[in-house]
Scaffold this motif. Sequence first.
Motif, PDB file in Angstrom:
ATOM      1  N   GLU A  98       0.806  -1.219   0.000  1.00 46.21           N
ATOM      2  CA  GLU A  98       0.000   0.000   0.000  1.00 46.21           C
ATOM      3  C   GLU A  98       0.842   1.273   0.000  1.00 46.21           C
ATOM      4  O   GLU A  98       0.448   2.303   0.541  1.00 46.21           O
ATOM      5  CB  GLU A  98      -0.987   0.011   1.172  1.00 46.21           C
ATOM      6  N   ALA A  99       2.019   1.194  -0.616  1.00 47.99           N
ATOM      7  CA  ALA A  99       2.916   2.343  -0.718  1.00 47.99           C
ATOM      8  C   ALA A  99       4.085   1.961  -1.614  1.00 47.99           C
ATOM      9  O   ALA A  99       4.240   0.789  -1.984  1.00 47.99           O
ATOM     10  CB  ALA A  99       3.436   2.752   0.660  1.00 47.99           C
ATOM     11  N   ARG A 100       4.892   2.948  -1.932  1.00 51.95           N
ATOM     12  CA  ARG A 100       6.140   2.661  -2.631  1.00 51.95           C
ATOM     13  C   ARG A 100       7.149   2.175  -1.590  1.00 51.95           C
ATOM     14  O   ARG A 100       7.302   2.812  -0.534  1.00 51.95           O
ATOM     15  CB  ARG A 100       6.687   3.916  -3.316  1.00 51.95           C
ATOM     16  N   PRO A 101       7.837   1.074  -1.853  1.00 45.84           N
ATOM     17  CA  PRO A 101       8.819   0.585  -0.876  1.00 45.84           C
ATOM     18  C   PRO A 101       9.853   1.640  -0.481  1.00 45.84           C
ATOM     19  O   PRO A 101      10.249   1.709   0.685  1.00 45.84           O
ATOM     20  CB  PRO A 101       9.466  -0.602  -1.600  1.00 45.84           C
ATOM     21  N   ILE A 102      10.252   2.489  -1.417  1.00 49.55           N
ATOM     22  CA  ILE A 102      11.242   3.523  -1.128  1.00 49.55           C
ATOM     23  C   ILE A 102      10.762   4.470  -0.028  1.00 49.55           C
ATOM     24  O   ILE A 102      11.557   4.983   0.750  1.00 49.55           O
ATOM     25  CB  ILE A 102      11.614   4.308  -2.417  1.00 49.55           C
ATOM     26  N   ASP A 103       9.457   4.676   0.047  1.00 52.33           N
ATOM     27  CA  ASP A 103       8.897   5.539   1.088  1.00 52.33           C
ATOM     28  C   ASP A 103       8.790   4.806   2.420  1.00 52.33           C
ATOM     29  O   ASP A 103       8.986   5.408   3.477  1.00 52.33           O
ATOM     30  CB  ASP A 103       7.518   6.067   0.669  1.00 52.33           C
ATOM     31  N   LEU A 104       8.501   3.524   2.362  1.00 56.01           N
ATOM     32  CA  LEU A 104       8.350   2.745   3.591  1.00 56.01           C
ATOM     33  C   LEU A 104       9.661   2.558   4.336  1.00 56.01           C
ATOM     34  O   LEU A 104       9.681   2.517   5.567  1.00 56.01           O
ATOM     35  CB  LEU A 104       7.747   1.373   3.277  1.00 56.01           C
ATOM     36  N   ILE A 105      10.764   2.450   3.599  1.00 58.87           N
ATOM     37  CA  ILE A 105      12.034   2.144   4.263  1.00 58.87           C
ATOM     38  C   ILE A 105      12.606   3.329   5.033  1.00 58.87           C
ATOM     39  O   ILE A 105      13.646   3.202   5.680  1.00 58.87           O
ATOM     40  CB  ILE A 105      13.086   1.564   3.294  1.00 58.87           C
ATOM     41  N   ASP A 106      11.913   4.455   5.019  1.00 54.78           N
ATOM     42  CA  ASP A 106      12.348   5.608   5.818  1.00 54.78           C
ATOM     43  C   ASP A 106      12.166   5.380   7.320  1.00 54.78           C
ATOM     44  O   ASP A 106      12.772   6.065   8.129  1.00 54.78           O
ATOM     45  CB  ASP A 106      11.593   6.873   5.408  1.00 54.78           C
ATOM     46  N   SER A 107      11.319   4.428   7.679  1.00 52.87           N
ATOM     47  CA  SER A 107      11.137   4.103   9.099  1.00 52.87           C
ATOM     48  C   SER A 107      11.669   2.693   9.346  1.00 52.87           C
ATOM     49  O   SER A 107      11.698   1.856   8.444  1.00 52.87           O
ATOM     50  CB  SER A 107       9.658   4.176   9.499  1.00 52.87           C
ATOM     51  N   PHE A 108      12.075   2.452  10.561  1.00 53.97           N
ATOM     52  CA  PHE A 108      12.610   1.137  10.917  1.00 53.97           C
ATOM     53  C   PHE A 108      11.549   0.054  10.711  1.00 53.97           C
ATOM     54  O   PHE A 108      11.825  -0.995  10.135  1.00 53.97           O
ATOM     55  CB  PHE A 108      13.108   1.162  12.364  1.00 53.97           C
TER      56      PHE A 108
END
Length: 125
Positions: A98-108
């Motif tokens: 439900e998002a771009r992985p690049i955006d998700l990896i900004d949080s632990f």
Amino acid sequence: MATQPLEPQIDDGKVLTSAVSKIAGFWGFTNAKLGTILGLSEATASRLRSGKAELDPTSKSFEAGQFLLRLFRSLDALLGSDDLSARAWLTTPNLDLEARPIDLIDSFRGLITVCDYVDAHRARV
């Protein structure tokens, strides 16, 4: 008296810092992006990439670096060492996540979620 062979001493911080720096280069991360992923400032990320600083093996940033390496290795295995495909996958909206992985990896938590997702798909191969 028998002498015991010396165990090679590996500097985990240096090795992981080098790997994370290379991953950032392969995937086109800015220092700001790498810093966000590792929970560090942009300036510290710049020092890591230039070899003037190392990740501390006792830090949360080191742990985040380990997960980033895990993600890289998993995508590398899944996509046949094609860095352009990995970059495309990271920046494409993912319906499952439900998002771009690049955006998700900004949080632990997001980094772990993306790692688990890729590993689950890799297990099916």
